[in-house]
Design a protein around this motif. Sequence first.
Motif, mmCIF file in Angstrom:
data_model
loop_
_atom_site.group_PDB
_atom_site.id
_atom_site.type_symbol
_atom_site.label_atom_id
_atom_site.label_comp_id
_atom_site.label_asym_id
_atom_site.label_seq_id
_atom_site.Cartn_x
_atom_site.Cartn_y
_atom_site.Cartn_z
ATOM 1 N N MET A 14 0.426 -1.036 0.302
ATOM 2 C CA MET A 14 -0.244 0.001 -0.324
ATOM 3 C C MET A 14 1.239 1.183 -0.282
ATOM 4 S SD MET A 14 -3.150 1.086 2.579
ATOM 5 C CE MET A 14 -3.976 0.258 2.217
ATOM 6 N N THR A 15 0.632 2.054 -0.660
ATOM 7 C CA THR A 15 1.175 3.806 -0.616
ATOM 8 C C THR A 15 0.673 4.647 -0.113
ATOM 9 O OG1 THR A 15 2.605 2.831 -2.014
ATOM 10 C CG2 THR A 15 2.798 4.893 -2.408
ATOM 11 N N ARG A 16 0.779 4.830 0.488
ATOM 12 C CA ARG A 16 -0.264 6.478 0.670
ATOM 13 C C ARG A 16 0.170 7.752 1.069
ATOM 14 N NH1 ARG A 16 -2.744 6.564 5.303
ATOM 15 N NH2 ARG A 16 -2.183 8.314 6.486
ATOM 16 N N VAL A 17 -0.356 8.272 -0.103
ATOM 17 C CA VAL A 17 -0.314 9.075 -1.275
ATOM 18 C C VAL A 17 -0.267 10.576 -0.402
ATOM 19 C CG1 VAL A 17 0.046 10.578 -3.523
ATOM 20 C CG2 VAL A 17 0.176 8.128 -3.314
ATOM 21 N N LEU A 18 0.177 11.793 -0.792
ATOM 22 C CA LEU A 18 -0.682 13.004 0.104
ATOM 23 C C LEU A 18 -0.747 13.717 -0.691
ATOM 24 C CD1 LEU A 18 0.248 14.661 3.946
ATOM 25 C CD2 LEU A 18 0.099 15.587 1.829
ATOM 26 N N LEU A 19 -1.786 14.657 -1.070
ATOM 27 C CA LEU A 19 -1.859 15.579 -2.270
ATOM 28 C C LEU A 19 -1.870 16.793 -1.658
ATOM 29 C CD1 LEU A 19 -2.141 16.385 -4.796
ATOM 30 C CD2 LEU A 19 -5.144 15.373 -4.786
ATOM 31 N N THR A 20 -0.941 17.524 -1.814
ATOM 32 C CA THR A 20 -1.756 19.283 -1.487
ATOM 33 C C THR A 20 -2.298 19.705 -2.384
ATOM 34 O OG1 THR A 20 0.501 19.944 -2.917
ATOM 35 C CG2 THR A 20 0.740 19.549 -0.158
ATOM 36 N N GLY A 21 -3.179 21.324 -1.776
ATOM 37 C CA GLY A 21 -3.611 21.619 -3.062
ATOM 38 C C GLY A 21 -5.201 21.074 -2.962
ATOM 39 N N ALA A 22 -5.613 20.455 -2.316
ATOM 40 C CA ALA A 22 -6.542 18.428 -2.857
ATOM 41 C C ALA A 22 -7.613 19.611 -2.435
ATOM 42 C CB ALA A 22 -6.339 17.688 -2.023
ATOM 43 N N ALA A 23 -8.473 20.427 -2.872
ATOM 44 C CA ALA A 23 -9.512 21.309 -2.606
ATOM 45 C C ALA A 23 -9.557 22.271 -3.569
ATOM 46 C CB ALA A 23 -9.368 22.394 -1.048
ATOM 47 N N GLY A 24 -8.903 22.792 -4.260
ATOM 48 C CA GLY A 24 -8.954 23.151 -5.426
ATOM 49 C C GLY A 24 -9.387 22.679 -6.625
ATOM 50 N N VAL A 25 -9.648 23.578 -7.586
ATOM 51 C CA VAL A 25 -10.665 22.262 -8.981
ATOM 52 C C VAL A 25 -10.261 21.825 -9.056
ATOM 53 C CG1 VAL A 25 -12.389 24.445 -9.113
ATOM 54 C CG2 VAL A 25 -10.099 25.035 -10.841
ATOM 55 N N VAL A 26 -8.629 21.971 -9.469
ATOM 56 C CA VAL A 26 -8.068 20.502 -10.455
ATOM 57 C C VAL A 26 -7.264 20.181 -9.097
ATOM 58 C CG1 VAL A 26 -5.959 20.384 -11.655
ATOM 59 C CG2 VAL A 26 -6.996 22.071 -11.941
ATOM 60 N N GLY A 27 -6.859 20.150 -7.935
ATOM 61 C CA GLY A 27 -7.331 19.196 -7.076
ATOM 62 C C GLY A 27 -7.625 18.317 -6.805
ATOM 63 N N SER A 28 -9.709 18.758 -6.602
ATOM 64 C CA SER A 28 -10.013 18.044 -5.964
ATOM 65 C C SER A 28 -10.828 17.556 -7.793
ATOM 66 C CB SER A 28 -11.792 18.893 -5.393
ATOM 67 O OG SER A 28 -12.116 19.540 -6.493
ATOM 68 N N ALA A 29 -10.396 17.527 -8.568
ATOM 69 C CA ALA A 29 -10.949 16.150 -9.620
ATOM 70 C C ALA A 29 -9.389 15.301 -9.750
ATOM 71 C CB ALA A 29 -10.352 17.174 -10.676
ATOM 72 N N LEU A 30 -9.048 15.829 -9.557
ATOM 73 C CA LEU A 30 -7.481 14.954 -9.430
ATOM 74 C C LEU A 30 -7.453 14.070 -8.335
ATOM 75 C CD1 LEU A 30 -5.063 13.680 -10.903
ATOM 76 C CD2 LEU A 30 -3.677 15.632 -9.261
ATOM 77 N N ALA A 31 -7.946 14.455 -7.104
ATOM 78 C CA ALA A 31 -8.300 13.493 -6.354
ATOM 79 C C ALA A 31 -9.411 12.507 -6.595
ATOM 80 C CB ALA A 31 -9.205 14.536 -5.118
ATOM 81 N N ARG A 32 -10.672 12.645 -6.869
ATOM 82 C CA ARG A 32 -11.382 11.519 -7.111
ATOM 83 C C ARG A 32 -11.158 10.638 -8.727
ATOM 84 N NH1 ARG A 32 -15.036 16.736 -7.470
ATOM 85 N NH2 ARG A 32 -14.489 16.914 -9.670
ATOM 86 N N CYS A 33 -9.865 10.753 -9.162
ATOM 87 C CA CYS A 33 -9.079 9.982 -9.959
ATOM 88 C C CYS A 33 -8.205 8.630 -9.117
ATOM 89 C CB CYS A 33 -8.723 10.208 -10.524
ATOM 90 S SG CYS A 33 -9.297 11.288 -11.855
ATOM 91 N N PHE A 34 -8.261 8.489 -7.389
ATOM 92 C CA PHE A 34 -7.747 7.967 -6.569
ATOM 93 C C PHE A 34 -8.756 7.002 -6.110
ATOM 94 C CE2 PHE A 34 -4.173 11.561 -7.192
ATOM 95 C CZ PHE A 34 -3.256 10.581 -6.962
ATOM 96 N N SER A 35 -9.263 5.942 -6.468
ATOM 97 C CA SER A 35 -9.751 4.982 -5.804
ATOM 98 C C SER A 35 -9.426 3.739 -5.598
ATOM 99 C CB SER A 35 -10.714 4.447 -7.905
ATOM 100 O OG SER A 35 -10.176 4.351 -8.583
ATOM 101 N N ASP A 36 -8.134 3.340 -6.496
ATOM 102 C CA ASP A 36 -7.024 2.080 -6.141
ATOM 103 C C ASP A 36 -6.789 2.129 -4.100
ATOM 104 O OD1 ASP A 36 -5.549 0.263 -5.555
ATOM 105 O OD2 ASP A 36 -3.848 0.695 -7.403
#
Length: 290
Positions: free
Chosen positions: A1-23
Motif C-alpha cells: 500500500m502506498t499512502r499518497v498525500l496530495l496538497t491543493g486537494a480542495a482546489g478545482v484541479v486538486g479536487s478533480a484529481l483527488a477523485r481519480c484515486f480509487s485504488d
Amino acid sequence: MTRVLLTGAAGVVGSALARCFSDPAMPLIRVDRPGREANGTIGCDLADPAAVARLIAEQRPDAVIHLAGNKDVFALEKAPALARQANVDTTRNLVDAIAGRDCFFVYLSTDYVFEGTAGPYSESCPAAPTTEYGRSKLAAEHLLSASSRKYAIARSSSIFGYPRDFVSLVLDTLRKGQPFPAFSDLVSNPTYLGTLFEMLRRIISRRSEGVFHTCGSHGFSREEFARTIAAAFNLNAGLIRGETRSERIRPADLSLDNTATCAALDYRPLALEQILSENRAQWSAPDLSK
C-alpha cells in the motif's frame, strides 16, 4: 500500500484529481489550506514549517504530490515575494519535513519554466523562464535537484477535465450561438486530467525519478483547441474568432515534447480529438461542484 498525500486537494484541479484515486492500494490523504477542510480534507498552512512537520509526522505518507501553489501569472508578476512564498517556500517545508523518511516527492511544475519562443521543449531543454511565476517554479525544481530526496518533477500544461474548464467555456458559448474569441498566438499542450493522473500514478508506483512532461502530446493554440472542441461536439466552429494578444507577459509558444516521458512510463496519451470524443458525457453532465 502506498499512502499518497496530495496538497491543493480542495482546489478545482486538486479536487478533480483527488477523485481519480480509487485504488485501495493507493489511498489518498487530501490536504489544503486551513478553512478548506470539507470532504475529508486536512487543513495545513504549508508556509508554516512547524505545521508541515506535524502534518507529515501524523500522516506518515509514502509519497507526496505537491500541487498547491499560486498559479496566477499576472498577479505574481507584480509580487515576486508572494510567488516565492507560495511556490518555493512551501516546497522547501515539505521537503524538509520528509527528511529521514522513505517518502517519494512529486512536484507539479509547469511549462512556464521555458522561455516560450522555440517550442516544443523536451524534458532536457534548458529552462529560461520569463515570468515571476515561471522563475518561482524553476527555483522549486532547483531546490529539489539540490536535495538528497527521491523526487520527480512533473511539468504539466493547460489542464482540462474539471468543472468549468476551457472545454466547458467553449461549449457553453457555442451552444448559445455566441462568438468565442480565442488566442491564435498562445500555444501549449492541452492536458486531460485523466492523462495527468495516469502519468502521476505510474511515476509514484514505480518511484521513477527525474523530470517528466506529464502533458498531452501535441501543442495547440487556444484557437486550435477551441476549433477541435467545436468539431468533436458538432458545433459551429465559424463562431470561433481568432485573436492576437495585447499582453506579452505570457510566452507565446510553451509547447512541450513528452517523447522521453512516454517512453519512460510506457504510456502515450490519446490524441486530443479522441479524448474529447470518448469523454463527451463528461461535458454534458450537470456540474456537481455548484
